[in-house]
Write an enzyme that holds these catalytic residues in place. Structure first.
Site, short mmCIF file in Angstrom:
data_model
loop_
_atom_site.label_atom_id
_atom_site.label_comp_id
_atom_site.label_asym_id
_atom_site.label_seq_id
_atom_site.Cartn_x
_atom_site.Cartn_y
_atom_site.Cartn_z
N HIS A 73 0.83 -1.20 0.00
CA HIS A 73 0.00 0.00 0.00
C HIS A 73 0.87 1.26 0.00
O HIS A 73 0.56 2.24 -0.69
CB HIS A 73 -0.91 -0.03 1.23
CG HIS A 73 -1.73 1.19 1.41
ND1 HIS A 73 -1.49 2.12 2.40
CD2 HIS A 73 -2.80 1.67 0.72
CE1 HIS A 73 -2.37 3.10 2.31
NE2 HIS A 73 -3.18 2.85 1.30
N GLU A 76 2.06 1.76 -3.48
CA GLU A 76 0.99 2.29 -4.33
C GLU A 76 0.94 3.82 -4.26
O GLU A 76 0.79 4.50 -5.28
CB GLU A 76 -0.35 1.70 -3.90
CG GLU A 76 -1.55 2.27 -4.63
CD GLU A 76 -2.76 2.44 -3.72
OE1 GLU A 76 -3.35 3.54 -3.72
OE2 GLU A 76 -3.10 1.49 -3.00
N HIS A 77 1.07 4.37 -3.07
CA HIS A 77 1.10 5.83 -2.91
C HIS A 77 2.31 6.43 -3.61
O HIS A 77 2.21 7.44 -4.32
CB HIS A 77 1.17 6.18 -1.42
CG HIS A 77 -0.16 6.18 -0.73
ND1 HIS A 77 -0.72 7.30 -0.17
CD2 HIS A 77 -1.04 5.17 -0.50
CE1 HIS A 77 -1.89 6.99 0.36
NE2 HIS A 77 -2.10 5.71 0.19
N GLU A 153 -4.22 8.29 7.07
CA GLU A 153 -5.23 7.38 6.50
C GLU A 153 -5.57 6.28 7.50
O GLU A 153 -6.74 5.91 7.67
CB GLU A 153 -4.68 6.78 5.21
CG GLU A 153 -5.66 5.90 4.47
CD GLU A 153 -5.10 5.35 3.17
OE1 GLU A 153 -5.75 4.48 2.56
OE2 GLU A 153 -4.00 5.78 2.76
#
Length: 447
Positions: A73, A76-77, A153
């Site tokens: 993840h 991905e950012h 997040e």
């Protein structure tokens, strides 16, 4: 050479192209395997004026070690933060300048980067998306910036008990197995993660045999293949010949925990609960029967649980069931959100309905309705290029083939009452795990 197969000329290593289907409900589907092992699938739909283009990588959170939790993840950012050719602003501005949109998401078994643009702007979308996936810089300053974003997040997720309860349930079933972990990682794993760790994960995992490129809309397959090859030329994904990776194996079967109860005390106005158990994996032949069973139990406003708990008794605003399937495991669960004082009643009604269906099965009328819901939701979900692009990639990545629409509908039609009821007796008779988020003590419930 198989019918409908072509090979590009020149050199020992050649791209191999096959026509997979010419679907009357869609367009022509073609698949090319590049010498590097990267696969390109397209569905040509001339009636559309848009194209959805995605780069899918067979890497998700379950591929991380404990200390890497959240790396997929995090990556991905970072891939949107700049390449050797483009800054982060260039990436977003070039697509937005033509009215397009880009995004990405990470799951437990794969990661997707995608863009949706006008058909005439597909060359730009291919160049931008291939560039960011293949040749990201992963600048140290960007790592620190995105670390802060991801920690926010995670904190935001913790403020959403309706989301948190699903993660709590996964932990109840899978424990410390990667399928039981948060996709985002935790503050404890994300905070110390170094650029070197992420860079190593990137280069070891993002290789051509693990990547599927998919596009759907008004396009020409040969042109898409040509543009993808050009965009990847000279990048770290321009590699020696290799075979595509096999789809994720279904063995050994994931070991799940005995049925347990997990409660996350939180001062909320509403209690959120999930009751469920381990179920079947995604290649199990019973998955079509499970889809029908799920629809009957909690798949819509006419479902048994919705009618009993919301419509007749008004105990909850939201109540539904769902099935999640992975390569080697699966989940079936019922969710409800209700006032804290009504949790016991909601739980008892839910358990009673599951016991009833396990013992008595469903009716012929419910079978027909459940089939209709499965077929309708599938076909209606194919009415945009994004869903069609996703279908191509998931078929290739998760199943190793693309089931034609007519065949899938026929598989649903072929489900019998006996198959559903046999599955219900097996699945719904299993010990159930319970996850609850709300204003309760950790010892407030028992399975």
């Amino acid at each position: 050479m198989v019918a409908g197969e072509t090979r590009s000329a020149g050199g020992a290593a050649r791209a191999v192209t096959r026509t997979l289907s010419e679907d009357p409900l869609g367009g022509t589907v073609r698949r090319t395997v590049l010498p590097s092992g990267l696969r390109v699938l397209t569905e040509a739909i001339p009636a559309m004026r848009s194209v959805s283009f995605g780069v899918w990588v067979a890497v998700g959170s379950r591929d991380e070690t404990g200390s890497q939790a959240g790396a997929a993840h995090f990556l991905e950012h970072l891939l949107f933060k700049g390449t050797h050719k483009r800054t982060a602003l260039d990436i977003s501005a070039e697509i937005e300048a033509v009215g397009g949109e880009t995004n990405a998401f990470t799951t437990k078994e794969y990661t997707c980067y995608y863009a949706r643009v006008l058909d005439e702007d597909l060359p730009l979308a291919i160049d931008v998306m291939c560039d960011l996936v293949a040749d990201s810089v992963l600048d140290a300053a960007d790592v620190e910036t995105e670390r802060g974003v991801i920690l926010e997040e995670i904190a935001m997720h913790d403020d959403e008990p309706g989301d948190e309860v699903h993660d709590l349930f996964a932990r109840a079933v899978y424990g410390d197995h990667p399928l039981g972990r948060l996709i985002s990682g935790t503050e404890e794993t994300v905070t110390p993660m170094s650029r070197r760790q992420i860079q190593s994960f990137y280069r070891r995992r993002y290789t051509p045999p693990q990547i599927v490129v998919a596009a759907a809309g008004n396009l020409d397959h040969a042109t898409v293949v040509k543009l993808v090859r050009a965009a990847l030329r000279g990048t770290p994904l321009d590699t020696d010949p290799a075979a595509p990776a096999a789809y994720r194996p279904s063995t050994p079967v994931v070991r799940t925990k005995p049925a347990t109860t997990l409660v996350e005390p939180k001062e909320t106005e509403q209690a959120h609960l999930l009751l469920g158990c381990p179920a079947i994996d995604r290649t199990d032949e019973r998955r079509f029967a499970l889809g029908v069973l799920n629809n009957v139990l909690g798949g819509g406003m006419s479902s048994r649980l919705f009618q009993e708990i919301r419509e007749q008794r008004g105990l909850a605003y939201s109540v539904y069931s769902y099935a999640s399937q992975y390569a080697d495991s699966g989940l079936f669960a019922v969710y409800a959100g209700c006032a804290p004082g009504k949790v016991d009643e909601v739980l008892e009604l839910t358990r009673a309905e599951l016991r009833r269906v396990a013992a008595e099965g469903i009716t012929e009328a419910e079978l027909a309705r459940g089939k209709g819901m499965s077929k309708g939701s599938f076909v209606l979900g194919l009415e945009d290029t994004g869903s069609r692009m996703s279908r191509l990639a998931k078929g290739e990545l998760l199943y190793g083939n693309l089931m034609p629409v007519d065949e899938l509908l026929a598989r649903v039609d072929a489900v019998t009452l006996d198959e559903v009821n046999t599955l219900a007796a097996d699945l719904l008779g299993r010990p159930m795990s319970l996850a609850v988020v709300g204003p309760f003590d950790r010892s407030a419930f028992s399975v």
